[in-house]
Scaffold this motif. Sequence first.
Motif, PDB file in Angstrom:
ATOM      1  N   THR A 173      63.042  29.590 -53.117  1.00 29.22           N
ATOM      2  CA  THR A 173      61.691  29.668 -53.666  1.00 29.22           C
ATOM      3  C   THR A 173      60.796  28.512 -53.262  1.00 29.22           C
ATOM      4  OG1 THR A 173      62.333  28.467 -55.675  1.00 29.22           O
ATOM      5  CG2 THR A 173      62.589  30.891 -55.678  1.00 29.22           C
ATOM      6  N   GLU A 174      61.374  27.541 -52.565  1.00 27.34           N
ATOM      7  CA  GLU A 174      60.659  26.322 -52.191  1.00 27.34           C
ATOM      8  C   GLU A 174      60.108  25.617 -53.441  1.00 27.34           C
ATOM      9  OE1 GLU A 174      59.780  23.520 -49.282  1.00 27.34           O
ATOM     10  OE2 GLU A 174      61.007  25.311 -49.225  1.00 27.34           O
ATOM     11  N   GLY A 175      60.908  25.632 -54.501  1.00 27.17           N
ATOM     12  CA  GLY A 175      60.502  25.005 -55.756  1.00 27.17           C
ATOM     13  C   GLY A 175      61.133  23.639 -55.918  1.00 27.17           C
ATOM     14  N   PHE A 176      60.549  22.646 -55.330  1.00 28.36           N
ATOM     15  CA  PHE A 176      61.118  21.288 -55.370  1.00 28.36           C
ATOM     16  C   PHE A 176      60.269  20.310 -56.181  1.00 28.36           C
ATOM     17  CE2 PHE A 176      62.747  23.176 -51.432  1.00 28.36           C
ATOM     18  CZ  PHE A 176      64.107  22.948 -51.581  1.00 28.36           C
ATOM     19  N   TRP A 177      59.016  20.635 -56.467  1.00 25.04           N
ATOM     20  CA  TRP A 177      58.125  19.771 -57.247  1.00 25.04           C
ATOM     21  C   TRP A 177      57.968  18.383 -56.621  1.00 25.04           C
ATOM     22  CZ3 TRP A 177      61.607  23.151 -59.425  1.00 25.04           C
ATOM     23  CH2 TRP A 177      61.048  24.193 -60.164  1.00 25.04           C
ATOM     24  N   VAL A 178      57.776  18.348 -55.323  1.00 23.44           N
ATOM     25  CA  VAL A 178      57.687  17.070 -54.622  1.00 23.44           C
ATOM     26  C   VAL A 178      56.417  16.932 -53.773  1.00 23.44           C
ATOM     27  CG1 VAL A 178      60.182  16.724 -54.525  1.00 23.44           C
ATOM     28  CG2 VAL A 178      59.043  17.978 -52.675  1.00 23.44           C
ATOM     29  N   ASN A 179      55.567  17.967 -53.754  1.00 22.71           N
ATOM     30  CA  ASN A 179      54.390  17.911 -52.894  1.00 22.71           C
ATOM     31  C   ASN A 179      53.260  17.107 -53.534  1.00 22.71           C
ATOM     32  OD1 ASN A 179      55.675  19.520 -51.043  1.00 22.71           O
ATOM     33  ND2 ASN A 179      54.834  21.417 -51.860  1.00 22.71           N
ATOM     34  N   PHE A 180      52.557  16.322 -52.695  1.00 25.69           N
ATOM     35  CA  PHE A 180      51.383  15.584 -53.159  1.00 25.69           C
ATOM     36  C   PHE A 180      50.119  16.343 -52.751  1.00 25.69           C
ATOM     37  CE2 PHE A 180      53.683  11.202 -52.749  1.00 25.69           C
ATOM     38  CZ  PHE A 180      54.475  11.523 -53.852  1.00 25.69           C
ATOM     39  N   ASP A 181      49.968  17.541 -53.234  1.00 24.24           N
ATOM     40  CA  ASP A 181      48.785  18.338 -52.946  1.00 24.24           C
ATOM     41  C   ASP A 181      48.006  18.564 -54.236  1.00 24.24           C
ATOM     42  OD1 ASP A 181      49.393  18.678 -50.208  1.00 24.24           O
ATOM     43  OD2 ASP A 181      50.790  20.290 -50.691  1.00 24.24           O
ATOM     44  N   PRO A 182      46.674  18.422 -54.213  1.00 28.50           N
ATOM     45  CA  PRO A 182      45.836  18.133 -53.047  1.00 28.50           C
ATOM     46  C   PRO A 182      45.999  16.690 -52.580  1.00 28.50           C
ATOM     47  CG  PRO A 182      44.517  18.094 -55.029  1.00 28.50           C
ATOM     48  CD  PRO A 182      45.872  18.571 -55.435  1.00 28.50           C
ATOM     49  N   ALA A 183      45.735  16.469 -51.305  1.00 24.57           N
ATOM     50  CA  ALA A 183      45.937  15.161 -50.697  1.00 24.57           C
ATOM     51  C   ALA A 183      44.958  14.125 -51.246  1.00 24.57           C
ATOM     52  CB  ALA A 183      45.785  15.263 -49.182  1.00 24.57           C
ATOM     53  N   ALA A 184      45.452  12.897 -51.386  1.00 24.30           N
ATOM     54  CA  ALA A 184      44.603  11.774 -51.785  1.00 24.30           C
ATOM     55  C   ALA A 184      44.285  10.928 -50.558  1.00 24.30           C
ATOM     56  CB  ALA A 184      45.314  10.924 -52.830  1.00 24.30           C
ATOM     57  N   ASP A 185      43.135  10.290 -50.571  1.00 29.69           N
ATOM     58  CA  ASP A 185      42.769   9.385 -49.485  1.00 29.69           C
ATOM     59  C   ASP A 185      43.375   8.016 -49.804  1.00 29.69           C
ATOM     60  OD1 ASP A 185      41.692   7.988 -47.406  1.00 29.69           O
ATOM     61  OD2 ASP A 185      39.664   8.831 -47.627  1.00 29.69           O
ATOM     62  N   LEU A 186      44.646   7.843 -49.434  1.00 29.44           N
ATOM     63  CA  LEU A 186      45.412   6.682 -49.870  1.00 29.44           C
ATOM     64  C   LEU A 186      44.836   5.368 -49.364  1.00 29.44           C
ATOM     65  CD1 LEU A 186      49.052   8.045 -49.422  1.00 29.44           C
ATOM     66  CD2 LEU A 186      47.587   8.108 -51.450  1.00 29.44           C
ATOM     67  N   ALA A 187      44.308   5.360 -48.156  1.00 24.80           N
ATOM     68  CA  ALA A 187      43.775   4.112 -47.602  1.00 24.80           C
ATOM     69  C   ALA A 187      42.559   3.622 -48.374  1.00 24.80           C
ATOM     70  CB  ALA A 187      43.414   4.304 -46.129  1.00 24.80           C
ATOM     71  N   LYS A 188      41.833   4.543 -49.009  1.00 28.87           N
ATOM     72  CA  LYS A 188      40.643   4.157 -49.761  1.00 28.87           C
ATOM     73  C   LYS A 188      40.998   3.326 -51.000  1.00 28.87           C
ATOM     74  CE  LYS A 188      37.082   6.152 -47.617  1.00 28.87           C
ATOM     75  NZ  LYS A 188      35.843   5.446 -47.235  1.00 28.87           N
ATOM     76  N   ILE A 189      42.226   3.492 -51.521  1.00 33.66           N
ATOM     77  CA  ILE A 189      42.658   2.670 -52.648  1.00 33.66           C
ATOM     78  C   ILE A 189      42.608   1.201 -52.260  1.00 33.66           C
ATOM     79  CG2 ILE A 189      44.594   2.123 -54.177  1.00 33.66           C
ATOM     80  CD1 ILE A 189      45.584   5.012 -53.759  1.00 33.66           C
ATOM     81  N   ALA A 190      43.140   0.903 -51.072  1.00 31.39           N
ATOM     82  CA  ALA A 190      43.164  -0.480 -50.590  1.00 31.39           C
ATOM     83  C   ALA A 190      41.762  -1.003 -50.338  1.00 31.39           C
ATOM     84  CB  ALA A 190      44.002  -0.557 -49.317  1.00 31.39           C
TER      85      ALA A 190
END
Length: 592
Positions: free
Chosen positions: A511-528
């Motif tokens: 089922t591809e049920g792993f609960w590990v996806n980070f969607d929707p994507a975050a703009d990680l570099a903007k945090i820095a």
Amino acid sequence: MYTTATAFLEALHEAGVSYIFANLGSDHPAIIESLARAKKENKELPTVITCPHEFVALSAAHGYAQATGEPQAVMVHVECGTQNLGGAVHNASRSRVPVLIFAGASPYTQEGELTGSRNEFIHWIQDVPDQRGIMRGYTKYDNEIRTGANVKQLVYRSLQIAKSDPTGPVYLMGPREAMEEETEPVTLDNELWEPISPGAIAPKQLEQLTNALVTAKNPLIVTSYLGRNTEAVEELVRLSEKLSIPVIESIPHQMNFPADHSMHLGSQWNTPGQNEQLAEADLVLVIDSDVPWIQMKNKPSDQATVYYLDVDPLKEEMPLWYIPSKQFLKADSHIALQQINQYIDDRCEVDLDMVSKRWEKFEDIHQKQMEEKRQVEQAKTDVITPEYLTACVREVIDEENTIVLNEGITNYGAISNHIGLNTPGSYYGSGAGSLGWNGGAAIGMKLAKSDKTIVSLTGDGSYLFSVPSTVHWMSNRYETPFLTVIYNNSGWKAPKMSTLGVHPRGVANETEGFWVNFDPAADLAKIAEAAGSAHPIKVEERSELKGILEEGLRIVQEGKSVVINVTIPHVYAKEEVDAGEQIPDLEAEVKK
């Protein structure tokens, strides 16, 4: 006033501590007052680095100690700050990093009997039965400062234990009343508080081990962190060249052996298949490695003789750990290798013909491995693979002046096998299992090695675990610029692979049920950028990658941190399954 707090800070300075990575609280008035008085009087004490999060504070001390071998101090707030150190305590313990952690404690008087008595409601809330017990499973030593009369002795003893092999964290706590107590200055002799001398191999065991190495037909060396002492690398190379012994790095978190050396046979991570050279070895010398192989997947043959050499060969703090070995040798790897090399020179007759043939064999294997790596890196595809990304990093850095950090997790093996470093002290992993070490460690290493360019290679999960807002605020304030490259697969791939490793044909796979996806994507570099004015860059096109890496390095070398967020193949999303995309055959994928 000369207080316990004053004596404590003096002791740190006298014992060689350069930095206090501090997250201060209501239990530290005596410390703050002593620091302010010292500043006013131009009195030299360790430099205080303000750390808005305790995990980053300890990770920074961790990185500094890795780069120098010298323990620094971390200061946190009572039991809450102690707990907020979190997995960084595990990291320091498992990777044997010397560090002194100091926490305050709730006052033990409440009616003004002593200076520092309880005067805030939190002093009752933060009073717990066993604050030191929070740390006891991870520290080599813990104690409470009860008086200024012997506080310097406690600091010196703590650091002596922290720096003695196997090195590790130590913990002191001090209530407000004890730290406010007036006391008399004490002077101690540093030479009387040195760490214990490193150990050597006993003569009988040295003879047996060395003769076994000389007479073995297919000897092999496996290591993970021998390079923590950069001088040991040279001795390992000497031994390898004397007898043509190949070297495999297992989950390396140091630069242990030059990647371009003919006897280097790569590194292994959670290797699912049997390593051919490990299976063929008739003698395996394990030096400085907690997990030289995973026995249910990949191990030496039952006929092979194993010798195990480490400063902690029994792993006494690991409840389940055993590798059947002919001998467990408790010794410093640098000294032990010096002994072995000298014994061969003085007493052994080496079969030069056998050694020569072995060299030709493994030189050929090494060259084929290198060719295969380059083929993988340059595979024709439109996506940015972890191997290609790592190869681009390798090509743009100046190895002699760069330190590379690896917290790629599911890409750890790709990074360690393709970064191709040859300089001792040029490469580090955390050496442990709590994610997020990379950010604070980069700051600590830059403080320790200001002339080096620090490059942190991290997964998106590890980047988020690092508390990037705190990391980049500190980097900006304390002028410790570094380059972060995020291997962004939009999720935690490790839990997925762990699940499939146990249930390869289970419902989660179906089922591809792993609960590990980070969607929707975050703009990680903007945090820095928001937290520390770092320069953010996002890369999705393979053709842009190398030029952007070069640009990022240039900006870092000009004094500003850069975060490059690189899109690599996604962890398989549920939407892809719904769209009819076939789930890959895991076993075939793993074998490939």
